[in-house]
Design an enzyme around this catalytic site. Sequence first.
Site, PDB file in Angstrom:
ATOM      1  N   ALA A 243       0.858  -1.179   0.000  1.00 19.91           N
ATOM      2  CA  ALA A 243       0.000   0.000   0.000  1.00 19.91           C
ATOM      3  C   ALA A 243       0.897   1.233   0.000  1.00 19.91           C
ATOM      4  O   ALA A 243       2.029   1.181   0.493  1.00 19.91           O
ATOM      5  CB  ALA A 243      -0.880  -0.012   1.244  1.00 19.91           C
TER       6      ALA A 243
ATOM      7  N   GLU B  88       4.315  -5.099   7.557  1.00 18.13           N
ATOM      8  CA  GLU B  88       3.484  -4.059   8.169  1.00 18.13           C
ATOM      9  C   GLU B  88       3.866  -3.766   9.612  1.00 18.13           C
ATOM     10  O   GLU B  88       3.816  -2.618  10.060  1.00 18.13           O
ATOM     11  CB  GLU B  88       1.993  -4.454   8.094  1.00 18.13           C
TER      12      GLU B  88
ATOM     13  N   GLU C 230      -0.321  -9.418  -0.601  1.00 21.94           N
ATOM     14  CA  GLU C 230      -1.746  -9.749  -0.393  1.00 21.94           C
ATOM     15  C   GLU C 230      -2.499  -9.874  -1.720  1.00 21.94           C
ATOM     16  O   GLU C 230      -3.392 -10.706  -1.852  1.00 21.94           O
ATOM     17  CB  GLU C 230      -2.388  -8.695   0.522  1.00 21.94           C
TER      18      GLU C 230
ATOM     19  N   GLY D  73       0.706  -5.104   0.909  1.00 17.76           N
ATOM     20  CA  GLY D  73      -0.453  -5.235   0.025  1.00 17.76           C
ATOM     21  C   GLY D  73      -0.110  -5.910  -1.299  1.00 17.76           C
ATOM     22  O   GLY D  73      -0.995  -6.480  -1.951  1.00 17.76           O
TER      23      GLY D  73
HETATM   24  N1  CAA Z   1       4.573   3.234  -0.619  1.00 21.59           N
HETATM   25  C1  CAA Z   1       4.984   4.391  -1.155  1.00 21.59           C
HETATM   26  N2  CAA Z   1       6.202   4.554  -1.746  1.00 21.59           N
HETATM   27  C2  CAA Z   1       7.008   3.498  -1.773  1.00 21.59           C
HETATM   28  C3  CAA Z   1       6.650   2.252  -1.212  1.00 21.59           C
HETATM   29  C4  CAA Z   1       5.368   2.153  -0.628  1.00 21.59           C
HETATM   30  N3  CAA Z   1       4.901   0.990  -0.105  1.00 21.59           N
HETATM   31  N4  CAA Z   1       7.688   1.398  -1.360  1.00 21.59           N
HETATM   32  C5  CAA Z   1       8.650   2.081  -2.014  1.00 21.59           C
HETATM   33  N5  CAA Z   1       8.248   3.338  -2.258  1.00 21.59           N
HETATM   34  C6  CAA Z   1       8.994   4.410  -2.914  1.00 21.59           C
HETATM   35  C7  CAA Z   1      10.099   4.943  -2.022  1.00 21.59           C
HETATM   36  O1  CAA Z   1       9.593   5.866  -1.092  1.00 21.59           O
HETATM   37  C8  CAA Z   1      11.037   5.552  -3.042  1.00 21.59           C
HETATM   38  O2  CAA Z   1      10.503   6.791  -3.449  1.00 21.59           O
HETATM   39  P1  CAA Z   1      11.467   8.090  -3.549  1.00 21.59           P
HETATM   40  O3  CAA Z   1      12.405   7.722  -4.678  1.00 21.59           O
HETATM   41  O4  CAA Z   1      10.518   9.194  -3.904  1.00 21.59           O
HETATM   42  O5  CAA Z   1      12.146   8.221  -2.236  1.00 21.59           O
HETATM   43  C9  CAA Z   1      10.897   4.604  -4.241  1.00 21.59           C
HETATM   44  O6  CAA Z   1       9.670   3.899  -4.057  1.00 21.59           O
HETATM   45  C10 CAA Z   1      12.006   3.564  -4.330  1.00 21.59           C
HETATM   46  O7  CAA Z   1      12.057   2.885  -3.077  1.00 21.59           O
HETATM   47  P2  CAA Z   1      13.428   2.664  -2.253  1.00 21.59           P
HETATM   48  O8  CAA Z   1      14.363   3.775  -2.503  1.00 21.59           O
HETATM   49  O9  CAA Z   1      13.046   2.379  -0.838  1.00 21.59           O
HETATM   50  O10 CAA Z   1      13.956   1.344  -2.983  1.00 21.59           O
HETATM   51  P3  CAA Z   1      14.911   0.229  -2.351  1.00 21.59           P
HETATM   52  O11 CAA Z   1      15.306  -0.633  -3.499  1.00 21.59           O
HETATM   53  O12 CAA Z   1      15.985   0.835  -1.516  1.00 21.59           O
HETATM   54  O13 CAA Z   1      13.971  -0.624  -1.362  1.00 21.59           O
HETATM   55  C11 CAA Z   1      11.973  -1.792  -0.700  1.00 21.59           C
HETATM   56  C12 CAA Z   1      12.892  -1.380  -1.860  1.00 21.59           C
HETATM   57  C13 CAA Z   1      12.727  -2.772   0.213  1.00 21.59           C
HETATM   58  C14 CAA Z   1      10.736  -2.488  -1.303  1.00 21.59           C
HETATM   59  C15 CAA Z   1      11.566  -0.547   0.115  1.00 21.59           C
HETATM   60  O14 CAA Z   1      11.124   0.449  -0.791  1.00 21.59           O
HETATM   61  C16 CAA Z   1      10.485  -0.772   1.119  1.00 21.59           C
HETATM   62  O15 CAA Z   1      10.733  -1.356   2.160  1.00 21.59           O
HETATM   63  N6  CAA Z   1       9.252  -0.277   0.823  1.00 21.59           N
HETATM   64  C17 CAA Z   1       8.155  -0.334   1.736  1.00 21.59           C
HETATM   65  C18 CAA Z   1       7.522  -1.697   1.715  1.00 21.59           C
HETATM   66  C19 CAA Z   1       6.418  -1.815   2.733  1.00 21.59           C
HETATM   67  O16 CAA Z   1       6.590  -1.568   3.911  1.00 21.59           O
HETATM   68  N7  CAA Z   1       5.233  -2.247   2.269  1.00 21.59           N
HETATM   69  C20 CAA Z   1       4.086  -2.456   3.096  1.00 21.59           C
HETATM   70  C21 CAA Z   1       3.225  -1.262   3.096  1.00 21.59           C
HETATM   71  S1  CAA Z   1       1.930  -1.379   4.290  1.00 21.59           S
HETATM   72  C22 CAA Z   1       0.720  -2.276   3.533  1.00 21.59           C
HETATM   73  O17 CAA Z   1       0.855  -2.750   2.427  1.00 21.59           O
HETATM   74  C23 CAA Z   1      -0.533  -2.399   4.373  1.00 21.59           C
HETATM   75  C24 CAA Z   1      -1.525  -3.356   3.875  1.00 21.59           C
HETATM   76  O18 CAA Z   1      -1.511  -4.535   4.170  1.00 21.59           O
HETATM   77  C25 CAA Z   1      -2.673  -2.899   3.133  1.00 21.59           C
END
Ligand code: CAA
Length: 254
Positions: free
Chosen positions: A63, A131, A111, A108
């Site tokens: 998400a 999460e 999911e 998500g």
């Molecule tokens: N939401 C919004 N933006 C996201 C994102 C997310 N879930 N995941 C990555 N991005 C964005 C980053 O903010 C970054 O944007 P900027 O360039 O503007 O800073 C861009 O995508 C590239 O990401 P990274 O620089 O972090 O890339 P990386 O290769 O270093 O890492 C990753 C990749 C390990 C996937 C890391 O991005 C990460 O951990 N992302 C978050 C994943 C996460 O926590 N997902 C769960 C969300 S909660 C959810 O989904 C709830 C639910 O059940 C409904």
Amino acid sequence: MSLKLIIKDALGIITIDREKSLNALNKQVLKEILKTLNKFIKSNDVKVIFITGSGDKAFIAGADIKEMSKLDPKSASNFVELGQELMNTIENSPKPVISIINGYAFGGGCEIALACHIRLAGDNAIFAQPEVKLGLIPGWGGTQRLPRIVGKGIANEMIISGKQIDAKEAYRVGLVNKVYKKETLMSEAIKFAKNILNNGPNAVSKSLSLINDSSFLKLEKGLKKEAKVFSSLFDNSETKEGLDAFLNKRKANF
Ligand code: CAA
């Protein structure tokens, strides 16, 4: 529009096109996928549906955290309901929905994959339900579908540790059906889909529905329902064609 759509040879491909945010899902994208999915389900030109992400790094990184950071309990409730409506629509689709997991499938994203009938991964795929690292829990079915697919032990481990697992481990625990080299993922997935496309669409659809029912029906009730559906097929032109084609040593024309 944050999606790229292709319909070719009875295959409807939905590609989430937010590569810069690793295909993270905000409200708008959720609505677009839901609308497209419903369109593909109704369309006579589509028999199998793929969901994938754009670029070579991520399937869906979850998400959209930027959007989520602005939610309060009321708007979070709308957001989670919309996500769950999408996941339920995928799971209950009468046409097979297959996730083509070409990189990160986090939160998500994992999911969405869980809601799909079949999961095909590239060897670069990485899965996590991270999460809890955000002080959250999975909200689009992770706590319910993950244990049903991989068992409670692995689901507990993934969800409360938030740890990442690679494609090989995902295959080992039964989270994905197949793992292909990332370069050939889409071509192999298309070959995989052809095996389904050759079969009777009504029989495929009825099978998916009964398999879904198995997660909440008692065995006796599920078997009764299976027997009822099985019998009803003998009044169906698709079934007549399938049986006749076999007996006359020809390919069925479904
Ligand atoms: N939401 C919004 N933006 C996201 C994102 C997310 N879930 N995941 C990555 N991005 C964005 C980053 O903010 C970054 O944007 P900027 O360039 O503007 O800073 C861009 O995508 C590239 O990401 P990274 O620089 O972090 O890339 P990386 O290769 O270093 O890492 C990753 C990749 C390990 C996937 C890391 O991005 C990460 O951990 N992302 C978050 C994943 C996460 O926590 N997902 C769960 C969300 S909660 C959810 O989904 C709830 C639910 O059940 C409904």
